[in-house]
Design an enzyme around this catalytic site. Sequence first.
Site, short mmCIF file in Angstrom:
data_model
loop_
_atom_site.label_atom_id
_atom_site.label_comp_id
_atom_site.label_asym_id
_atom_site.label_seq_id
_atom_site.Cartn_x
_atom_site.Cartn_y
_atom_site.Cartn_z
N SER A 137 11.53 5.21 -0.70
CA SER A 137 10.94 3.94 -1.07
C SER A 137 10.46 4.00 -2.27
CB SER A 137 9.45 3.90 0.14
OG SER A 137 8.65 3.05 -0.69
N HIS A 147 14.74 1.54 -0.47
CA HIS A 147 13.73 0.72 -0.07
C HIS A 147 12.82 0.18 -0.82
CE1 HIS A 147 11.41 -0.40 3.86
NE2 HIS A 147 10.49 -0.05 2.98
N ASP A 198 9.43 -2.17 -1.26
CA ASP A 198 8.30 -2.60 -0.54
C ASP A 198 7.56 -3.62 -1.26
OD1 ASP A 198 7.60 0.67 0.41
OD2 ASP A 198 7.90 -0.70 1.74
N MET A 202 4.81 -6.49 -1.54
CA MET A 202 3.37 -6.87 -0.94
C MET A 202 2.71 -7.94 -1.94
SD MET A 202 2.14 -3.03 -0.31
CE MET A 202 3.27 -1.65 0.22
N HIS A 210 11.71 -4.84 2.10
CA HIS A 210 10.80 -4.91 3.05
C HIS A 210 9.85 -6.09 2.56
CE1 HIS A 210 7.41 -2.68 5.44
NE2 HIS A 210 7.29 -3.71 5.99
N MET A 258 6.39 -7.64 2.91
CA MET A 258 4.95 -7.59 3.67
C MET A 258 4.28 -8.78 2.88
SD MET A 258 4.20 -3.65 3.57
CE MET A 258 5.88 -3.06 2.20
N MET A 302 6.76 0.31 11.73
CA MET A 302 5.79 0.71 11.12
C MET A 302 4.96 1.92 11.58
SD MET A 302 6.05 -0.85 8.13
CE MET A 302 4.73 0.01 7.17
N ASP A 339 9.09 3.76 8.84
CA ASP A 339 8.58 3.47 7.79
C ASP A 339 7.10 3.92 7.57
OD1 ASP A 339 8.42 0.70 5.69
OD2 ASP A 339 8.02 2.59 5.24
C1 DX5 Z 1 3.85 0.88 3.34
C2 DX5 Z 1 5.44 0.87 2.93
C3 DX5 Z 1 6.03 2.06 3.08
C4 DX5 Z 1 5.66 3.25 2.16
C5 DX5 Z 1 6.35 4.79 2.68
O1 DX5 Z 1 3.25 -0.46 3.55
O2 DX5 Z 1 5.91 -0.12 3.75
O3 DX5 Z 1 7.61 1.97 2.76
O4 DX5 Z 1 5.81 2.99 0.98
O5 DX5 Z 1 5.50 5.58 1.81
P1 DX5 Z 1 5.17 6.89 2.16
O6 DX5 Z 1 6.28 7.66 2.73
O7 DX5 Z 1 4.48 7.39 0.96
O8 DX5 Z 1 4.28 6.84 3.60
ZN ZN Z 2 8.26 -0.11 3.68
#
Ligand code: DX5
Ligand code: ZN
Length: 219
Positions: free
Chosen positions: A7, A32, A34, A36, A65, A67, A136, A174
Site C-alpha cells: 500500500s 494498492h 488508498d 480517502m 481502494h 474510501m 478491512m 487490508d
Molecule cells: C487503511 C488502508 C490500508 C493501510 C494498510 O485505511 O486501507 O491499506 O494503508 O497499511 P498498514 O499495512 O500500515 O496497516
Molecule cells: Zn486499503
Amino acid sequence: MALLAPSILATDFSNLSQQIRLVELAGADWIHCDIMDGHFVPNITFGPVLVNSAKRSTKMPIDVHLMVEKPDNYLESFIIAGANYITVHQEVVIHLNRIITRIKELGAKAGVAVNPSTPVDFLQDIAEYIDLVLIMSVNPGFGGQSFIPNSLKKIKEAVKLREKLKANFLIEVDGGIDSHNTLSILEAGCDVFVVGTSIFKTDNISAATTELKNLINDY
Ligand code: DX5
Ligand code: ZN
C-alpha cells in the site's frame, strides 16, 4: 499462490517511483492505492493524478481502494488514470449492483470492501458478480494500526460464502499485516495481502517485501 499488494499510503511520496520499483523487484504483485476523501474516513490522501504516477512507475496491476462517500463520481477518472481493480465500500453504496456493473463496463475489475463491523454476509447477493472482496482488518483511514483479530473469522466466512455461491472472487485483507500474522491470515484463506507500514516504514524495503513474499510462497 497468494499475492502481495504493498500500500503506497506508507511510502515516502518524494521517492514514490523509486519505492514502487523496489517492491516490484523484490517480488510484490500489485500496488494498492488508498484513496480517502476526508468524509467516509477522517483522512485525505491522493487522487487520480498520483495513481497515474504510480501506474507509470510499474508493470504491476494498480489496485484502487476507494474510501470515499461518492465513489460513483470517480470511477472513470481512476480507470483513465490506470486502475486495474476498483474497490468500493459496501457501507456507502446504495446501488451496489449498479456500481459493480459500471466498474466492469469501464473495463476494470470490481471489488467490494467491508469495514471491521460489517458482516461478510451483507455481500451474499453481490458476491457472484464481483472480482474481489476486501476485508478491512483495521478501521479505514490510516496506516500503521494493529490487526483486528476477529478479521480471521471474517476471512473464513468469505471463503465459505465463495464456496456456497460457487463464486470466484479473490479475498483481499487490508491493514495491520506483518510477518508475525501473515501465516494465520494465509491459513484463514487470504488471496491478496495489503501491506503498508511493514514494508515501507522499515529500514530495508526490499528485504521486508521479500520476507513477506517468501512467507506467502513457502506456505
Ligand atoms: C487503511 C488502508 C490500508 C493501510 C494498510 O485505511 O486501507 O491499506 O494503508 O497499511 P498498514 O499495512 O500500515 O496497516
Ligand atoms: Zn486499503
